[in-house]
Scaffold this motif. Structure first.
Motif, PDB file in Angstrom:
ATOM      1  N   VAL A 234      -4.600  15.041 -20.123  1.00 52.54           N
ATOM      2  CA  VAL A 234      -4.934  13.579 -20.206  1.00 52.54           C
ATOM      3  C   VAL A 234      -3.944  12.710 -19.970  1.00 52.54           C
ATOM      4  O   VAL A 234      -3.922  11.629 -19.227  1.00 52.54           O
ATOM      5  N   LEU A 235      -2.459  12.958 -20.469  1.00 53.26           N
ATOM      6  CA  LEU A 235      -1.543  11.876 -20.236  1.00 53.26           C
ATOM      7  C   LEU A 235      -1.140  11.892 -18.896  1.00 53.26           C
ATOM      8  O   LEU A 235      -0.803  11.040 -18.120  1.00 53.26           O
ATOM      9  N   VAL A 236      -0.960  13.282 -18.114  1.00 54.33           N
ATOM     10  CA  VAL A 236      -0.822  13.338 -16.614  1.00 54.33           C
ATOM     11  C   VAL A 236      -1.759  12.547 -15.783  1.00 54.33           C
ATOM     12  O   VAL A 236      -1.506  11.721 -14.901  1.00 54.33           O
ATOM     13  N   VAL A 237      -3.191  12.718 -16.202  1.00 58.33           N
ATOM     14  CA  VAL A 237      -4.217  12.152 -15.491  1.00 58.33           C
ATOM     15  C   VAL A 237      -4.024  10.537 -15.580  1.00 58.33           C
ATOM     16  O   VAL A 237      -4.120   9.742 -14.843  1.00 58.33           O
ATOM     17  N   ALA A 238      -3.920  10.312 -17.071  1.00 53.42           N
ATOM     18  CA  ALA A 238      -3.782   8.559 -17.236  1.00 53.42           C
ATOM     19  C   ALA A 238      -2.532   7.986 -16.598  1.00 53.42           C
ATOM     20  O   ALA A 238      -2.774   6.697 -15.929  1.00 53.42           O
ATOM     21  N   THR A 239      -1.537   8.931 -16.410  1.00 55.52           N
ATOM     22  CA  THR A 239      -0.221   8.215 -15.654  1.00 55.52           C
ATOM     23  C   THR A 239      -0.686   8.308 -14.128  1.00 55.52           C
ATOM     24  O   THR A 239      -0.078   7.441 -13.495  1.00 55.52           O
ATOM     25  N   LEU A 240      -1.230   9.297 -13.392  1.00 57.28           N
ATOM     26  CA  LEU A 240      -1.493   9.289 -12.183  1.00 57.28           C
ATOM     27  C   LEU A 240      -2.554   8.357 -11.751  1.00 57.28           C
ATOM     28  O   LEU A 240      -2.615   7.968 -10.585  1.00 57.28           O
ATOM     29  N   GLY A 241      -3.462   8.198 -12.513  1.00 54.48           N
ATOM     30  CA  GLY A 241      -4.631   7.340 -12.420  1.00 54.48           C
ATOM     31  C   GLY A 241      -5.645   7.975 -11.894  1.00 54.48           C
ATOM     32  O   GLY A 241      -5.949   9.332 -11.844  1.00 54.48           O
ATOM     33  N   PRO A 242      -6.920   7.204 -11.477  1.00 50.83           N
ATOM     34  CA  PRO A 242      -8.230   7.717 -11.172  1.00 50.83           C
ATOM     35  C   PRO A 242      -8.193   8.911 -10.184  1.00 50.83           C
ATOM     36  O   PRO A 242      -9.114   9.779 -10.158  1.00 50.83           O
ATOM     37  N   GLU A 243      -7.483   8.836  -9.303  1.00 54.77           N
ATOM     38  CA  GLU A 243      -7.457   9.768  -7.997  1.00 54.77           C
ATOM     39  C   GLU A 243      -7.232  11.289  -8.567  1.00 54.77           C
ATOM     40  O   GLU A 243      -7.455  12.317  -8.188  1.00 54.77           O
ATOM     41  N   ALA A 244      -6.772  11.562  -9.943  1.00 49.81           N
ATOM     42  CA  ALA A 244      -6.054  12.674 -10.264  1.00 49.81           C
ATOM     43  C   ALA A 244      -7.219  13.136 -11.210  1.00 49.81           C
ATOM     44  O   ALA A 244      -7.247  14.268 -11.912  1.00 49.81           O
ATOM     45  N   GLU A 245      -8.353  12.438 -11.684  1.00 49.93           N
ATOM     46  CA  GLU A 245      -9.480  12.795 -12.640  1.00 49.93           C
ATOM     47  C   GLU A 245     -10.121  13.998 -12.088  1.00 49.93           C
ATOM     48  O   GLU A 245     -10.496  14.062 -10.929  1.00 49.93           O
ATOM     49  N   GLY A 246     -10.452  14.881 -13.131  1.00 48.02           N
ATOM     50  CA  GLY A 246     -10.906  16.179 -12.684  1.00 48.02           C
ATOM     51  C   GLY A 246     -10.177  17.348 -12.003  1.00 48.02           C
ATOM     52  O   GLY A 246     -10.592  18.398 -11.830  1.00 48.02           O
ATOM     53  N   LYS A 247      -8.835  16.901 -11.813  1.00 48.30           N
ATOM     54  CA  LYS A 247      -8.225  17.967 -10.949  1.00 48.30           C
ATOM     55  C   LYS A 247      -7.899  19.005 -11.882  1.00 48.30           C
ATOM     56  O   LYS A 247      -7.692  18.708 -13.466  1.00 48.30           O
ATOM     57  N   LEU A 248      -7.520  20.268 -11.626  1.00 44.39           N
ATOM     58  CA  LEU A 248      -7.287  21.282 -12.509  1.00 44.39           C
ATOM     59  C   LEU A 248      -5.708  21.285 -12.740  1.00 44.39           C
ATOM     60  O   LEU A 248      -4.688  20.987 -11.767  1.00 44.39           O
ATOM     61  N   VAL A 249      -5.287  21.568 -14.090  1.00 47.49           N
ATOM     62  CA  VAL A 249      -3.993  21.529 -14.334  1.00 47.49           C
ATOM     63  C   VAL A 249      -3.675  23.192 -15.221  1.00 47.49           C
ATOM     64  O   VAL A 249      -4.293  23.411 -16.100  1.00 47.49           O
ATOM     65  N   TYR A 250      -2.929  23.793 -14.503  1.00 43.25           N
ATOM     66  CA  TYR A 250      -2.794  25.205 -14.725  1.00 43.25           C
ATOM     67  C   TYR A 250      -1.204  25.276 -15.540  1.00 43.25           C
ATOM     68  O   TYR A 250      -0.214  25.008 -14.867  1.00 43.25           O
ATOM     69  N   PHE A 251      -1.111  26.208 -16.658  1.00 40.47           N
ATOM     70  CA  PHE A 251      -0.187  26.683 -17.434  1.00 40.47           C
ATOM     71  C   PHE A 251       0.756  27.505 -16.460  1.00 40.47           C
ATOM     72  O   PHE A 251       0.254  28.229 -15.647  1.00 40.47           O
ATOM     73  N   MET A 252       2.188  27.230 -16.509  1.00 38.11           N
ATOM     74  CA  MET A 252       3.073  27.814 -15.704  1.00 38.11           C
ATOM     75  C   MET A 252       3.964  28.476 -16.596  1.00 38.11           C
ATOM     76  O   MET A 252       4.360  29.824 -16.538  1.00 38.11           O
ATOM     77  N   THR A 253       4.393  28.073 -17.761  1.00 39.80           N
ATOM     78  CA  THR A 253       5.253  28.753 -18.639  1.00 39.80           C
ATOM     79  C   THR A 253       4.883  28.233 -19.968  1.00 39.80           C
ATOM     80  O   THR A 253       4.298  26.928 -20.361  1.00 39.80           O
ATOM     81  N   VAL A 254       5.045  29.205 -21.023  1.00 37.98           N
ATOM     82  CA  VAL A 254       4.969  28.756 -22.533  1.00 37.98           C
ATOM     83  C   VAL A 254       6.335  29.128 -23.139  1.00 37.98           C
ATOM     84  O   VAL A 254       6.542  30.461 -22.974  1.00 37.98           O
ATOM     85  N   ASP A 255       7.194  28.333 -23.738  1.00 30.78           N
ATOM     86  CA  ASP A 255       8.349  29.028 -23.985  1.00 30.78           C
ATOM     87  C   ASP A 255       8.534  28.305 -25.692  1.00 30.78           C
ATOM     88  O   ASP A 255       8.122  27.232 -26.185  1.00 30.78           O
ATOM     89  N   GLU A 256       9.320  29.055 -26.272  1.00 28.04           N
ATOM     90  CA  GLU A 256       9.692  28.435 -27.638  1.00 28.04           C
ATOM     91  C   GLU A 256       8.585  28.178 -28.468  1.00 28.04           C
ATOM     92  O   GLU A 256       8.522  27.560 -29.324  1.00 28.04           O
ATOM     93  N   ALA A 257       7.457  29.032 -28.372  1.00 26.36           N
ATOM     94  CA  ALA A 257       6.306  28.647 -29.232  1.00 26.36           C
ATOM     95  C   ALA A 257       6.446  29.263 -30.550  1.00 26.36           C
ATOM     96  O   ALA A 257       6.976  30.352 -30.824  1.00 26.36           O
ATOM     97  N   ARG A 258       6.165  28.458 -31.862  1.00 27.94           N
ATOM     98  CA  ARG A 258       6.551  28.675 -33.171  1.00 27.94           C
ATOM     99  C   ARG A 258       5.082  28.200 -33.915  1.00 27.94           C
ATOM    100  O   ARG A 258       4.689  27.075 -33.723  1.00 27.94           O
ATOM    101  N   PHE A 259       4.539  29.159 -34.842  1.00 29.66           N
ATOM    102  CA  PHE A 259       3.499  28.858 -35.550  1.00 29.66           C
ATOM    103  C   PHE A 259       3.979  28.864 -37.056  1.00 29.66           C
ATOM    104  O   PHE A 259       4.448  29.763 -37.414  1.00 29.66           O
ATOM    105  N   ARG A 260       3.892  27.671 -37.452  1.00 31.08           N
ATOM    106  CA  ARG A 260       4.441  27.553 -38.859  1.00 31.08           C
ATOM    107  C   ARG A 260       3.477  27.643 -39.963  1.00 31.08           C
ATOM    108  O   ARG A 260       4.107  28.012 -41.464  1.00 31.08           O
TER     109      ARG A 260
END
Length: 160
Positions: free
Chosen positions: A85-111
């Motif tokens: 949502v932050l990315v789309v809000a930053t890029l503007g209406p032309e980015a709405e509905g575009k797919l965003v794919y995970f590339m990496t997840v690092d240093e995940a911690r569950f407390r």
């Protein structure tokens, strides 16, 4: 969606993005839409997503029936959706509905476990952006207490 300018930082801020607007911005839908609202958005910098956790979530049927706990991977997904949502809000209406794919997840911690009745505040901060690849740090808190954190990157695709 109220947009105001911060004179000191020259950053645009959005106070609140409701669920109807979120569903226009990102393609996720029930049962995988993991955020209910996005607040405190500073375009290109960071935002806070809000997830109200209820016993009606479909994953609680099996995780776990005798002690319902929200799966950690879904908390990470809520971080990613807040970032999208932050990315789309930053890029503007032309980015709405575009797919965003995970590339990496690092240093995940569950407390600590997240359970029905909790409200998660998901704080995401952009660490870096190069072309269509964005890197974020996410922290999930319940009542101000850190429950999960991760560093992750994602790519926004040009097609919808």
């Amino acid at each position: 969606m109220d947009v105001t300018a911060d004179n000191n930082a020259q950053s645009k801020k959005i106070d609140d993005i409701d669920i109807t607007r979120i569903m226009k911005m990102i393609p996720h839908r029930y049962p995988i839409l993991m955020i209910d609202r996005v607040i405190d958005v500073t375009l290109g910098e960071g935002a806070t997503g809000v997830k109200n956790v209820t016993i009606n979530e479909p994953f609680f049927q099996g995780h776990f029936p005798s002690r319902p706990v929200m799966p950690g991977v879904l908390i990470i997904e809520a971080m990613a959706q807040t970032s999208a949502v932050l990315v789309v809000a930053t890029l503007g209406p032309e980015a709405e509905g575009k797919l965003v794919y995970f590339m990496t997840v690092d240093e995940a911690r569950f407390r600590r476990p997240v359970t029905p009745g909790d409200t998660i505040h998901i704080h995401v901060t952009k660490q870096r952006q190069r072309a269509n690849v964005w890197k974020f740090k996410g922290e999930a808190k319940v009542n101000g207490v850190l429950v999960a954190e991760a560093i992750y990157s994602a790519m926004i695709l040009d097609e919808k």
